[in-house]
Design a protein around this motif. Sequence first.
Motif, PDB file in Angstrom:
ATOM      1  N   PRO A   4       0.827  -1.207   0.000  1.00 35.50           N
ATOM      2  CA  PRO A   4       0.000   0.000   0.000  1.00 35.50           C
ATOM      3  C   PRO A   4       0.860   1.254   0.000  1.00 35.50           C
ATOM      4  CG  PRO A   4      -0.791  -1.589   1.611  1.00 35.50           C
ATOM      5  CD  PRO A   4       0.514  -2.113   1.119  1.00 35.50           C
ATOM      6  N   GLN A   5       0.496   2.196  -0.853  1.00 34.57           N
ATOM      7  CA  GLN A   5       1.236   3.437  -0.934  1.00 34.57           C
ATOM      8  C   GLN A   5       1.198   4.198   0.394  1.00 34.57           C
ATOM      9  OE1 GLN A   5       2.797   4.767  -3.810  1.00 34.57           O
ATOM     10  NE2 GLN A   5       2.548   2.792  -4.789  1.00 34.57           N
ATOM     11  N   GLU A   6       0.200   3.926   1.239  1.00 32.26           N
ATOM     12  CA  GLU A   6       0.065   4.662   2.484  1.00 32.26           C
ATOM     13  C   GLU A   6       1.184   4.371   3.473  1.00 32.26           C
ATOM     14  OE1 GLU A   6      -3.308   5.067   0.219  1.00 32.26           O
ATOM     15  OE2 GLU A   6      -2.463   3.166   0.917  1.00 32.26           O
ATOM     16  N   GLU A   7       2.077   3.422   3.157  1.00 33.66           N
ATOM     17  CA  GLU A   7       3.166   3.143   4.073  1.00 33.66           C
ATOM     18  C   GLU A   7       4.133   4.310   4.176  1.00 33.66           C
ATOM     19  OE1 GLU A   7       5.081  -0.589   4.007  1.00 33.66           O
ATOM     20  OE2 GLU A   7       3.294  -1.679   3.453  1.00 33.66           O
ATOM     21  N   LEU A   8       4.145   5.193   3.184  1.00 36.02           N
ATOM     22  CA  LEU A   8       4.919   6.427   3.267  1.00 36.02           C
ATOM     23  C   LEU A   8       3.950   7.597   3.413  1.00 36.02           C
ATOM     24  CD1 LEU A   8       7.665   5.936   0.517  1.00 36.02           C
ATOM     25  CD2 LEU A   8       7.870   5.592   2.992  1.00 36.02           C
ATOM     26  N   LEU A   9       4.409   8.649   4.057  1.00 35.29           N
ATOM     27  CA  LEU A   9       3.567   9.817   4.271  1.00 35.29           C
ATOM     28  C   LEU A   9       3.243  10.497   2.945  1.00 35.29           C
ATOM     29  CD1 LEU A   9       5.448  11.300   7.354  1.00 35.29           C
ATOM     30  CD2 LEU A   9       3.281  10.032   7.361  1.00 35.29           C
ATOM     31  N   PRO A  10       2.092  11.180   2.858  1.00 37.05           N
ATOM     32  CA  PRO A  10       1.716  11.839   1.601  1.00 37.05           C
ATOM     33  C   PRO A  10       2.783  12.798   1.085  1.00 37.05           C
ATOM     34  CG  PRO A  10      -0.149  11.779   3.103  1.00 37.05           C
ATOM     35  CD  PRO A  10       1.024  11.282   3.878  1.00 37.05           C
ATOM     36  N   GLY A  11       3.425  13.549   1.977  1.00 32.61           N
ATOM     37  CA  GLY A  11       4.453  14.479   1.534  1.00 32.61           C
ATOM     38  C   GLY A  11       5.652  13.773   0.938  1.00 32.61           C
ATOM     39  N   THR A  12       6.000  12.620   1.497  1.00 31.99           N
ATOM     40  CA  THR A  12       7.109  11.837   0.960  1.00 31.99           C
ATOM     41  C   THR A  12       6.760  11.289  -0.407  1.00 31.99           C
ATOM     42  OG1 THR A  12       7.636  11.185   3.236  1.00 31.99           O
ATOM     43  CG2 THR A  12       8.717   9.970   1.469  1.00 31.99           C
ATOM     44  N   ARG A  13       5.546  10.774  -0.549  1.00 30.04           N
ATOM     45  CA  ARG A  13       5.135  10.222  -1.833  1.00 30.04           C
ATOM     46  C   ARG A  13       5.111  11.309  -2.904  1.00 30.04           C
ATOM     47  NH1 ARG A  13       0.945   8.082   1.334  1.00 30.04           N
ATOM     48  NH2 ARG A  13      -0.632   9.104   0.036  1.00 30.04           N
ATOM     49  N   ARG A  14       4.665  12.495  -2.519  1.00 30.41           N
ATOM     50  CA  ARG A  14       4.638  13.606  -3.479  1.00 30.41           C
ATOM     51  C   ARG A  14       6.061  13.991  -3.903  1.00 30.41           C
ATOM     52  NH1 ARG A  14       1.713  16.350  -7.328  1.00 30.41           N
ATOM     53  NH2 ARG A  14       2.561  18.459  -7.520  1.00 30.41           N
ATOM     54  N   ALA A  15       6.986  14.005  -2.955  1.00 34.23           N
ATOM     55  CA  ALA A  15       8.373  14.354  -3.282  1.00 34.23           C
ATOM     56  C   ALA A  15       8.998  13.305  -4.208  1.00 34.23           C
ATOM     57  CB  ALA A  15       9.186  14.489  -1.997  1.00 34.23           C
ATOM     58  N   LEU A  16       8.696  12.038  -3.981  1.00 33.60           N
ATOM     59  CA  LEU A  16       9.217  10.977  -4.848  1.00 33.60           C
ATOM     60  C   LEU A  16       8.659  11.116  -6.259  1.00 33.60           C
ATOM     61  CD1 LEU A  16       8.902   7.963  -2.374  1.00 33.60           C
ATOM     62  CD2 LEU A  16      11.037   9.042  -3.114  1.00 33.60           C
ATOM     63  N   LEU A  17       7.356  11.352  -6.360  1.00 29.86           N
ATOM     64  CA  LEU A  17       6.739  11.510  -7.674  1.00 29.86           C
ATOM     65  C   LEU A  17       7.308  12.732  -8.390  1.00 29.86           C
ATOM     66  CD1 LEU A  17       4.653  10.626  -9.767  1.00 29.86           C
ATOM     67  CD2 LEU A  17       2.951  12.012  -8.539  1.00 29.86           C
ATOM     68  N   HIS A  18       7.513  13.808  -7.654  1.00 21.99           N
ATOM     69  CA  HIS A  18       8.084  15.005  -8.266  1.00 21.99           C
ATOM     70  C   HIS A  18       9.474  14.725  -8.814  1.00 21.99           C
ATOM     71  CE1 HIS A  18      10.330  18.873  -8.226  1.00 21.99           C
ATOM     72  NE2 HIS A  18       9.208  19.332  -8.752  1.00 21.99           N
ATOM     73  N   ARG A  19      10.269  13.970  -8.054  1.00 23.29           N
ATOM     74  CA  ARG A  19      11.645  13.698  -8.516  1.00 23.29           C
ATOM     75  C   ARG A  19      11.658  12.909  -9.810  1.00 23.29           C
ATOM     76  NH1 ARG A  19      15.366  14.021 -10.735  1.00 23.29           N
ATOM     77  NH2 ARG A  19      17.561  13.705 -10.190  1.00 23.29           N
ATOM     78  N   ILE A  20      10.818  11.886  -9.938  1.00 22.62           N
ATOM     79  CA  ILE A  20      10.847  11.117 -11.183  1.00 22.62           C
ATOM     80  C   ILE A  20      10.179  11.884 -12.321  1.00 22.62           C
ATOM     81  CG2 ILE A  20      10.949   8.927  -9.932  1.00 22.62           C
ATOM     82  CD1 ILE A  20       8.039   8.422 -10.916  1.00 22.62           C
ATOM     83  N   ALA A  21       9.225  12.769 -11.982  1.00 24.59           N
ATOM     84  CA  ALA A  21       8.603  13.590 -13.021  1.00 24.59           C
ATOM     85  C   ALA A  21       9.629  14.540 -13.627  1.00 24.59           C
ATOM     86  CB  ALA A  21       7.427  14.370 -12.444  1.00 24.59           C
ATOM     87  N   VAL A  22      10.458  15.145 -12.789  1.00 24.76           N
ATOM     88  CA  VAL A  22      11.529  16.020 -13.281  1.00 24.76           C
ATOM     89  C   VAL A  22      12.524  15.223 -14.107  1.00 24.76           C
ATOM     90  CG1 VAL A  22      13.506  17.423 -12.565  1.00 24.76           C
ATOM     91  CG2 VAL A  22      11.293  17.701 -11.421  1.00 24.76           C
ATOM     92  N   ALA A  23      12.867  14.019 -13.646  1.00 25.47           N
ATOM     93  CA  ALA A  23      13.831  13.185 -14.371  1.00 25.47           C
ATOM     94  C   ALA A  23      13.306  12.805 -15.748  1.00 25.47           C
ATOM     95  CB  ALA A  23      14.143  11.927 -13.566  1.00 25.47           C
ATOM     96  N   GLN A  24      12.041  12.414 -15.825  1.00 25.63           N
ATOM     97  CA  GLN A  24      11.477  12.018 -17.124  1.00 25.63           C
ATOM     98  C   GLN A  24      11.351  13.211 -18.052  1.00 25.63           C
ATOM     99  OE1 GLN A  24       8.158  12.764 -18.363  1.00 25.63           O
ATOM    100  NE2 GLN A  24       8.307  11.449 -20.184  1.00 25.63           N
ATOM    101  N   SER A  25      10.962  14.362 -17.513  1.00 28.40           N
ATOM    102  CA  SER A  25      10.768  15.546 -18.339  1.00 28.40           C
ATOM    103  C   SER A  25      12.092  16.128 -18.817  1.00 28.40           C
ATOM    104  CB  SER A  25       9.980  16.592 -17.547  1.00 28.40           C
ATOM    105  OG  SER A  25       9.826  17.788 -18.297  1.00 28.40           O
ATOM    106  N   GLU A  26      13.004  16.389 -17.863  1.00 30.94           N
ATOM    107  CA  GLU A  26      14.275  16.998 -18.240  1.00 30.94           C
ATOM    108  C   GLU A  26      15.186  16.015 -18.978  1.00 30.94           C
ATOM    109  OE1 GLU A  26      16.006  18.669 -14.751  1.00 30.94           O
ATOM    110  OE2 GLU A  26      14.530  20.297 -14.624  1.00 30.94           O
ATOM    111  N   GLY A  27      15.066  14.730 -18.662  1.00 28.04           N
ATOM    112  CA  GLY A  27      15.857  13.714 -19.353  1.00 28.04           C
ATOM    113  C   GLY A  27      15.267  13.281 -20.678  1.00 28.04           C
ATOM    114  N   ARG A  28      14.039  13.764 -20.975  1.00 26.30           N
ATOM    115  CA  ARG A  28      13.352  13.458 -22.231  1.00 26.30           C
ATOM    116  C   ARG A  28      13.285  11.950 -22.462  1.00 26.30           C
ATOM    117  NH1 ARG A  28      15.305  15.911 -27.193  1.00 26.30           N
ATOM    118  NH2 ARG A  28      17.361  15.235 -26.498  1.00 26.30           N
ATOM    119  N   ALA A  29      12.852  11.234 -21.434  1.00 23.17           N
ATOM    120  CA  ALA A  29      12.706   9.781 -21.529  1.00 23.17           C
ATOM    121  C   ALA A  29      11.287   9.448 -21.984  1.00 23.17           C
ATOM    122  CB  ALA A  29      12.976   9.134 -20.177  1.00 23.17           C
TER     123      ALA A  29
END
Length: 461
Positions: A4-29
């Motif tokens: 379950p995604q709830e094992e991490l706090l909402p703020g942590t999950r948002r930060a993780l999603l933001h990091r991979i979103a930046v990686a995919q966008s800036e890395g043009r993957a």
Amino acid sequence: MTSPQEELLPGTRRALLHRIAVAQSEGRAPSLVAAVVRGGRMVWSGARTSVAGEVPDGDVQYRIGSITKTFTAVLVLRLRDEGLLDLADPLEKHLPGTGVGEVTLLDLLAHRAGLAAETPGPWWERTPGSLRPQLADVLGERPLVHPVGRRFHYSNPGYALLGALVEKLRGAPWEKVLRREVLEPLGLHRTTVDPVAPHAGGWAVHPWADVMRPEPLENLGVMAPAGQLWSTTDDLARFAAFLAAGDDRVLSAESVREMRTPAAPAEAADVADGYAYGLGLELRHQHGRALVGHTGSLPGFLACLTMGLADDVSAVVLANCTSGPAPFTVAADLVRIVAEAEPCLPAPWRPLREAGSAVLDLVGQWYWGTYAFGLRLSADGLLALEALSGKGRRSRFRLDGDGGWVGLEGYYAGEVLTPVRRPDGTVSHLDLGSFVFTRQPYEEGAPVPGGVDAEGWRGIL
């Protein structure tokens, strides 16, 4: 594996999603998938894609390139643990006729055999393995480019030799041995030699334009043990849990710990970059923490599995592009985000069940010359020596069968700390590899090398 995604706090999950979103966008993957493991279980997964409505999940295969080497290393360690070989054995003992038989199995595992980094001829990662049907074809006429055992030099052909070694000793193809001995016991059912749908396609993205073209997908033949495998974030999350803790069905915790120990001479540039190599595993430093794992790349794909063992956080990152997001940097950031936002709780302190007076006589303050040290007995039954100034040699010691204590790490690894007792049974001093530790600095009556000046301590005359 997915939890379950709830094992991490909402703020942590948002930060993780933001990091991979930046990686995919800036890395043009074209797509990027990731997962985080804690406590041996996946606690978060995420994905970003350029295709609307087709977000890949933890069951979609990506090619993992050189993470394959870690799987091959596990097979070799299994052979060692069964007594079928010693890592100090020359290759010639088990696989004769290669022309590089003087290199040891340890040399090959740690990339210190002096072998060339790549095969001769056309780039092996982008051409069919049928062009290199034999080991001689991947080694070429000049297989050694450095003296054996003298330096770390990453070698893909070296892991082709280890794959051939596995085949010779098991009497079966490398991929069949891998499936039987590692993949099936660990439940890695979506890790395969050839792609099995659903899988991502490999793409090359133009460096100066937002367009792309497909990369060829080749079977690497005898080079497969160096980089052939396809896998998923779900499977690699399970594999990360195994590499952190071991699994007696595959490899013990002690043996996977050995894989994580530096085994290759470090070059100056590697030291500056915080990079070392163990047995099929890369050891790095990022954000002030030690990380262990492996990166991988083949045309059309980038991959990384890394583990922050002190924080009990591992991360997997997979993308389907030849260049773009730096997978290790992204994975290290995922580890950092979780470790900083939700640090591990230390285990509750618990006292020892019992501690004899013979051991308690050893604890407390000791001096090596004028250097002050503290010796502490911990709940795990180990003695820990630390410099009280905060700077100096330190180690933990485990009791051996002869009354001495064997060093487990650092300068004193393998050295024996021996309590020397007076006729009445009290401790006179400690002998640690010829270093004499006394209760007072340069204690009179103790066997201090060089002796003790009879006039004692004094000021400047």
